[in-house]
Design a protein around this motif. Structure first.
Motif, PDB file in Angstrom:
ATOM      1  N   UNK A   1      20.661  55.256 138.021  1.00 30.02           N
ATOM      2  CA  UNK A   1      19.341  55.230 138.398  1.00 30.02           C
ATOM      3  C   UNK A   1      18.422  53.765 138.042  1.00 30.02           C
ATOM      4  N   UNK A   2      18.670  53.313 136.974  1.00 31.76           N
ATOM      5  CA  UNK A   2      18.258  52.009 136.422  1.00 31.76           C
ATOM      6  C   UNK A   2      18.763  50.931 137.113  1.00 31.76           C
ATOM      7  N   UNK A   3      20.178  51.124 137.383  1.00 32.99           N
ATOM      8  CA  UNK A   3      20.750  49.784 137.951  1.00 32.99           C
ATOM      9  C   UNK A   3      20.393  49.958 139.600  1.00 32.99           C
ATOM     10  N   UNK A   4      20.041  51.183 140.137  1.00 40.59           N
ATOM     11  CA  UNK A   4      19.707  51.236 141.520  1.00 40.59           C
ATOM     12  C   UNK A   4      18.180  50.774 141.579  1.00 40.59           C
ATOM     13  N   UNK A   5      17.601  50.770 140.765  1.00 38.44           N
ATOM     14  CA  UNK A   5      16.010  50.187 140.629  1.00 38.44           C
ATOM     15  C   UNK A   5      15.621  48.912 141.221  1.00 38.44           C
ATOM     16  N   UNK A   6      16.705  48.117 140.833  1.00 39.67           N
ATOM     17  CA  UNK A   6      16.510  46.717 141.085  1.00 39.67           C
ATOM     18  C   UNK A   6      16.269  46.519 142.777  1.00 39.67           C
ATOM     19  N   UNK A   7      16.863  47.428 143.529  1.00 45.26           N
ATOM     20  CA  UNK A   7      16.841  47.277 145.140  1.00 45.26           C
ATOM     21  C   UNK A   7      15.495  47.350 145.515  1.00 45.26           C
TER      22      UNK A   7
END
Length: 375
Positions: free
Chosen positions: A359-365
């Protein structure tokens, strides 16, 4: 048979160890407060024995409703964690498990140790893209570190992300690890585009003292840091004091405060509808950010969460409210579950460290999706 918890983040009190099928325990309160819910301990000498572990004071914990449909986590190596059969009855949390080795650990959620925290900071610095600075010392004398990633020029947008104000919410630092791994990847196009226009200020762990002490919600002296943002003090809440001072120096265009929720089995965002400065611009930004996160991660949803405050009713002692109002910026509290995510359940692992990391990775989007509209 032996139970111990004298290690980083350990928390348990032994009442009785007379029988494998009646191990009686209690969760120790945070120092200087009545908060309790986090537990983490080691059981030895019970290999292949059907064990029944009873946490007798579960009904006295901070969020007794959080025990409904909850499953504890266990590990033999403290790297691979899995869920074990757990039930809540008559005010007692009952864990039933047959260990397949002589040493096994049980915890409220997958831990994130202080050593992992220090390694995370070291790895971030080693990327060559991140500067590590010391904001000050905690009450126990630990370092409060800030990671700065970006060009730090005046024209940059300022993105602030903090995690683990409540130390037992370890999923928050797992989230930061995932976000950093993507943000510091020179081959990631979204990360590169973000760093062309923004500087990130990240505090991976706001509460290292509470984390090491095995607290659920408070720092070394029992202060709930997420009720200190209006008037922090060096005596009770230096962690908030130092971060606020740095924010005043840099400014804030986007703020994320990363948490875990004991009761609600979903990933959700809590916005700033109740702050005095809330307006159409912030409302549009909030909605755009949520829609972008829905596309970025199916683990996120918008149906379940906290009831939004009415305009003017926000608790200004909370980080999200104080920062959002003070800097007139988009600000969110992100909540992840201690239980499973009811949208995408996983019987073996529930919500865990790796899902938090993803989810942390996805938050950049969604950050990229609103970047051009923050000012």
């Amino acid at each position: 048979m032996k139970i111990s918890s004298l290690f980083d983040a350990g928390n348990i009190e032994v009442v009785s160890l007379d029988r494998y099928d009646d191990i009686q325990l209690k969760i120790r309160k945070d120092n200087g407060s009545d908060f309790a819910q986090w537990f983490y301990f080691r059981l030895q000498g019970a290999a292949y024995q059907p064990c029944t572990l009873k946490l007798l004071n579960a009904h006295e914990c901070a969020y007794p409703d959080g025990w409904q449909d909850y499953q504890a986590v266990a590990s033999y190596d403290r790297t691979n964690w899995f869920r074990v059969p757990t039930r809540y009855e008559d005010g007692v949390l009952v864990i039933e498990h047959t260990p397949l080795a002589g040493s096994v650990y049980y915890a409220y959620f997958e831990p994130y140790s202080h050593e992992q925290h220090l390694n995370l900071i070291g790895q971030a610095q080693g990327s060559g893209l991140c500067q590590v600075s010391d904001l000050g010392s905690t009450l126990d004398g630990r370092d409060l570190n800030l990671l700065t990633i970006g060009h730090e020029v005046e024209s940059d947008l300022k993105v602030w992300i903090i995690a683990r104000q409540h130390p037992g919410e370890t999923m928050a630092e797992w989230f930061v690890e995932g976000l950093l791994s993507r943000l510091l990847d020179p081959q990631d196009a979204t990360a590169r585009a973000l760093l062309d226009h923004a500087t990130f200020y990240i505090v991976p762990n706001m509460n290292p003292d509470g984390s090491v002490r095995g607290h659920l919600r408070t720092n070394a002296v029992g202060t709930n840091l997420n009720r200190e943002w209006q008037s922090p003090s060096l005596e009770k809440s230096p962690e908030v004091y130092y971060v606020r001072e740095k924010m005043k120096e840099t400014g804030v265009d986007l703020f994320l405060d990363i948490h875990g929720d004991e009761t609600i089995p979903y990933v959700f965002l809590a916005g700033n509808d109740g702050i005095p400065s809330f307006d159409e611009r912030l409302a549009e930004l909030q909605e755009r950010f949520r829609q972008q996160l829905l596309l970025a991660s199916p683990d996120f949803q918008t149906e379940f969460g906290y009831t939004p405050d009415q305009f003017g009713d926000a608790n200004m002692t909370l980080a999200t409210a104080w920062v959002g109002h003070t800097f007139n910026c988009l600000a969110f509290t992100l909540e992840m579950p201690f239980k499973d995510n009811a949208n995408l359940p996983d019987d073996d692992f529930g919500w865990n460290g790796q899902r938090s990391l993803r989810l942390g990775e996805a938050m950049l989007t969604p950050i990229y999706g609103v970047l051009g509209r923050l000012r």
